[in-house]
Write an enzyme that holds these catalytic residues in place. Structure first.
Site, mmCIF file in Angstrom:
data_model
loop_
_atom_site.group_PDB
_atom_site.id
_atom_site.type_symbol
_atom_site.label_atom_id
_atom_site.label_comp_id
_atom_site.label_asym_id
_atom_site.label_seq_id
_atom_site.Cartn_x
_atom_site.Cartn_y
_atom_site.Cartn_z
ATOM 1 N N TRP A 172 21.870 -20.653 25.012
ATOM 2 C CA TRP A 172 20.968 -21.026 24.045
ATOM 3 C C TRP A 172 21.915 -21.412 22.804
ATOM 4 O O TRP A 172 22.573 -21.017 22.115
ATOM 5 C CB TRP A 172 20.102 -19.936 23.359
ATOM 6 C CG TRP A 172 19.250 -20.137 22.225
ATOM 7 C CD1 TRP A 172 19.568 -20.667 21.131
ATOM 8 C CD2 TRP A 172 18.176 -19.633 22.191
ATOM 9 N NE1 TRP A 172 18.222 -20.825 20.365
ATOM 10 C CE2 TRP A 172 17.384 -20.119 20.994
ATOM 11 C CE3 TRP A 172 17.191 -18.966 23.244
ATOM 12 C CZ2 TRP A 172 15.976 -19.914 20.556
ATOM 13 C CZ3 TRP A 172 15.703 -18.661 22.693
ATOM 14 C CH2 TRP A 172 15.391 -19.218 21.456
ATOM 15 N N ASP A 173 21.862 -22.907 22.857
ATOM 16 C CA ASP A 173 22.716 -23.725 21.742
ATOM 17 C C ASP A 173 22.118 -23.869 20.827
ATOM 18 O O ASP A 173 20.683 -24.042 20.658
ATOM 19 C CB ASP A 173 23.190 -24.788 22.684
ATOM 20 C CG ASP A 173 24.647 -25.417 22.290
ATOM 21 O OD1 ASP A 173 25.010 -24.958 21.354
ATOM 22 O OD2 ASP A 173 25.051 -26.163 23.180
ATOM 23 N N ASP A 195 34.214 -24.767 21.092
ATOM 24 C CA ASP A 195 34.123 -25.919 22.310
ATOM 25 C C ASP A 195 35.654 -25.944 22.677
ATOM 26 O O ASP A 195 35.849 -26.891 23.342
ATOM 27 C CB ASP A 195 33.695 -27.041 21.925
ATOM 28 C CG ASP A 195 32.054 -27.060 22.261
ATOM 29 O OD1 ASP A 195 31.518 -25.952 22.783
ATOM 30 O OD2 ASP A 195 31.363 -27.974 21.407
HETATM 31 C C1 GLA Z 1 27.684 -27.689 22.495
HETATM 32 C C2 GLA Z 1 28.245 -26.430 23.393
HETATM 33 C C3 GLA Z 1 29.091 -27.219 24.462
HETATM 34 C C4 GLA Z 1 27.697 -27.892 25.494
HETATM 35 C C5 GLA Z 1 27.458 -28.858 24.432
HETATM 36 C C6 GLA Z 1 26.286 -29.638 25.251
HETATM 37 O O1 GLA Z 1 28.758 -28.497 21.818
HETATM 38 O O2 GLA Z 1 29.038 -25.695 22.584
HETATM 39 O O3 GLA Z 1 29.476 -25.840 25.304
HETATM 40 O O4 GLA Z 1 26.957 -26.909 25.854
HETATM 41 O O5 GLA Z 1 26.849 -28.460 23.351
HETATM 42 O O6 GLA Z 1 25.617 -30.735 24.704
#
Ligand code: GLA
Length: 733
Positions: A477-478, A548
């Site tokens: 879930w982002d 990330d």
């Molecule tokens: C965010 C997340 C990444 C990836 C991107 C996808 O940056 O942290 O791991 O899922 O979105 O757009």
């Protein structure tokens, strides 16, 4: 552990195994003072404790100098605008437009167990393992009651605190600032430790001196944020792991926060933590309550290490609810850095087949599978499978992946809407925005106003449909942008100041419904990496994507800062490809694996395209994961060395609760010319037990726990940068 009220001196005594927290009621007006927080002392000395408090007189004895009493007294929960000029705990506006408020003792109760908080994440305990004290304070002129609660848990040196406000008046009261925690103590030359950061470099440790006035960190970005963490600690000996007093505080909340210290003219400190007053104003109608999120307070007389282990135990035993808390999580491979948006079902299947051969257990399909999303400009909100990419639909793909022998997980970003989406075409007003002002885009997206019921229901409906449409066992879930242009068409003009908090409540309500409807789903939270890595989210998901930036060397700092508060089992960590996509650094595959092993562990690369040598190393890394994960998940964490200080190497340890097994991870970051071996001293071992010492599966010898802790283990210096060693200590039967 115990909580008592000592009637004679009107003192409240909260005792955990090793700490005491003492408050008292003073004067006939009933001022609640904070008198002591630290190592245990004899409760019979409560009159002595009272004698330490300044000023010696109270307003009923000396009306002339009421302000000098109020401006010095160590308040447990300060009001506003009555003669105490230090930082405030509560700020209000009553129906006359006035803001004076002063809360005095009304009553209290002590009971076994601990209550939850409707709509908010909260630590939990039962009648056997927890006790709660509730103190009611009242301002009869305004007509407001504050019920402050304190809970403690068996075997854990922490106190969880929250506050509820009840409007007893006949008119609305506006809450303009609500700190959950505020209390005063003596300054003993503490430094303030906080965690700052940015995208791809979250939770860096920052120490600063506490000057006069306010020293604080905050977020008013709508989430806890990359930039600051809802945490602070007062430390006496810098970042000593085992000496000096440490007061640590963590906020169980995922939105705007403020945490800081106010140093007064008399050198006392007022500590505070709560919802950030910026972008906050809550209209409390007559007869209604407002519950503030919890703060966890934690005192250690012996450095940061004890603080860390207390937080870890509390989070693992009394906050994280997921079934997966006590389970090995499937080793996953995520296609984000492997393909970004450029994938289809054939590509995913080819990754899955190769992954299966290596022993990987789950494929996670990341961003780009829905709507018309081939880059990050479109389609958020259109949660319908793009069958040009996923041929034959999601169910078919998942069946194929399952047939290969892998579980399947999926990515969603439910809180968002792209202006280029079918959803936006239909409902442009669903985005958070201020009428007449074009809302600020970030990553070309806007935020859905999930505080509106129809938007909330749409969002939940899409998540539920997707998860139910196939055998989906994991959801990432982002949340990839922060809030701005705070305006909601669902709220009247007198309630616009509630939007940020209501937004967080809606996120919690969505996730609560999800975990109730899908109790077996493994949920991983994420926010542009680790911008919503906080105790609040851990109530819903047992793990959160840490950053990330998966470069093994950057991760040393990120994971050090994160594990200062949060258990290793919660830190999303993957082995990614090199040169690293964030910093361009190339590190050995082994080091990437060893560093990720101290988190949830998984892969974030195209396994069909990496070198044969790297691919061949995967099964061994997965064997390590199965061998050590229980230890990493449940063990006690010790920080043994920090690259931040020595600029050469980093080392940390996880030790089984029974002290019989330990895993030390050592990383030689930079090679030293003509260097010598490093001595690493493990901790938490049992003096008399004899431990076998293994370095990367090579038997080195054996020694007693006491010897190892005192004399240490010699780790050979090597040529080249970025090498890691896993040191495994296991007690001989
Ligand atoms: C965010 C997340 C990444 C990836 C991107 C996808 O940056 O942290 O791991 O899922 O979105 O757009």
């Amino acid at each position: 552990m115990d909580i008592r009220y000592l009637e004679k001196d009107r003192i409240f005594l909260i005792e955990t195994d090793n700490t005491a927290y003492i408050m008292g009621i003073v004067d006939e007006e009933g001022f609640l003072g904070h008198f002591y927080y630290g190592d245990k002392i004899d409760p019979e000395d409560s009159s002595y404790i009272l004698s330490l408090i300044e000023p010696k007189y109270t307003p009923s004895e000396n009306k002339r100098d009421r302000s000098s009493f109020l401006d010095r007294f160590p308040f447990e929960y300060p009001g506003t605008n009555v003669g105490d000029y230090r930082n405030t705990g509560l700020e209000i506006e009553d129906s006359n437009g006035n803001g004076s408020v002063m809360l005095c003792y009304e009553s209290h109760r002590i009971f076994r167990g601990k209550n939850g908080i409707e709509g908010l994440p909260a630590t939990f305990g039962n009648e056997q393992d927890s006790i709660t004290l509730e103190i009611s304070l009242i301002d009869k002129i305004v007509g407001i009651r504050a019920v402050i609660s304190y809970s403690i848990f068996e075997g854990i040196d922490a106190i969880v605190r929250s506050v509820k406000f009840e409007n007893l008046s006949d008119d609305a009261i506006y809450l303009k600032k609500v700190m959950t925690m505020s209390f005063d103590m003596e300054n003993e030359d503490y430094q303030l430790l906080t965690l700052h950061g940015s995208w791809a470099r979250e939770r860096m440790m920052d120490f600063r001196s506490i000057g006069y006035g306010d020293t604080l960190v905050e977020s008013f970005r709508g989430e806890s944020s990359h930039q600051f963490q809802p945490f602070m600690a007062l430390v006496q000996n810098g970042d000593s792991q085992d000496s000096g007093k440490v007061y640590g505080f963590s906020f169980v909340y995922s939105g705007n926060f403020q945490a800081g210290v106010c140093r007064s003219q008399f050198d006392s400190l007022r500590l505070y933590m709560g919802i950030c007053e910026k972008n906050f104003c809550w209209k409390l109608d007559p007869g209604k309550d407002f519950m503030a999120p919890e703060v966890i307070m934690n005192y250690s007389s012996c450095g940061l290490g004890k603080m860390t282990r207390t937080f870890h135990d509390l989070f693992r035993n009394h906050l994280i609810r997921s079934l997966y808390k006590d389970k090995e999580r499937p080793v996953l491979i995520n296609n984000w850095e492997a393909t970004y948006f450029d994938f289809d079902s054939d590509k995913l299947i080819s990754i899955a087949k190769e992954a299966k051969k290596c022993g990987i257990e789950m494929l996670v399909m990341d961003d780009g599978w829905f709507g018309k999303r081939n880059d990050d400009n479109t389609s958020l909100g259109d949660w319908y499978v793009n069958e040009d990419k996923i041929k034959g639909g999601l169910k078919k793909l998942v069946e194929e992946i399952n047939a290969i022998g892998l579980k399947f997980g999926i990515w969603m970003e439910p809180e968002m809407i792209s202006p280029a989406s079918e959803l936006y075409e239909k409902h442009p007003d669903w985005a958070i925005q201020v009428p007449g002002r074009e809302p600020c885009r970030s990553r070309n997206q806007l935020v859905l106003d999930i505080t509106r019921e129809e938007v909330f229901e749409y969002v939940y409906g899409r998540i539920k449909d997707i998860i139910s449409s196939a055998n989906i066992e994991y959801l990432k879930w982002d949340m990839n942008r922060q809030l701005s242009d705070l305006g909601s068409t669902g709220l009247g003009k007198d309630r616009q100041g509630e939007l940020s908090h209501r937004y967080v409540l809606a996120v919690y309500a969505l996730q609560e419904r999800l975990v109730k409807d899908f109790p077996n789903l493994l949920l991983e939270n994420c926010s542009g990496g680790g911008a919503r890595f906080d105790a609040g989210m851990l109530y819903y998901s047992p793990q959160i994507w840490c950053s990330d930036d998966a470069d093994a060397i950057e991760r040393l700092k990120i994971q050090e800062g994160t594990s200062l508060i949060y258990p290793l089992s919660t830190m999303g960590a993957h082995v990614s490809d090199c040169p690293n996509h964030t910093v361009g650094r190339t590190t050995p595959f082994k080091t990437r694996g060893d560093v990720a092993l101290s988190g949830t562990f998984g892969y974030e690369l195209d396994v069909t395209r990496i070198s044969e040598d790297d691919r061949k190393a995967i099964p061994g890394q997965i064997d390590n994961y199965h061998k050590y994960n229980e230890l990493v998940r449940n063990g006690d964490y010790y920080r043994l060395a920090s690259y931040r200080h020595n600029h050469e190497y980093d080392a940390w340890e996880a030790v089984d609760k029974d002290g019989k097994r330990a895993l030390v991870t050592y990383v030689q970051v930079i090679a030293t010319p003509n260097g010598k071996n490093k001595i690493i001293r493990p901790a938490g071992l049992i003096d008399k037990l004899l431990y076998e010492i293994w370095m990367d599966d090579r038997y080195i010898g054996a020694a007693k726990g006491k010897t190892l802790e005192n004399a240490g283990i010699s780790v050979p210096v090597r040529q080249g940068d970025y090498h890691s060693v896993l040191i495994y200590l296991v007690a001989k039967e």
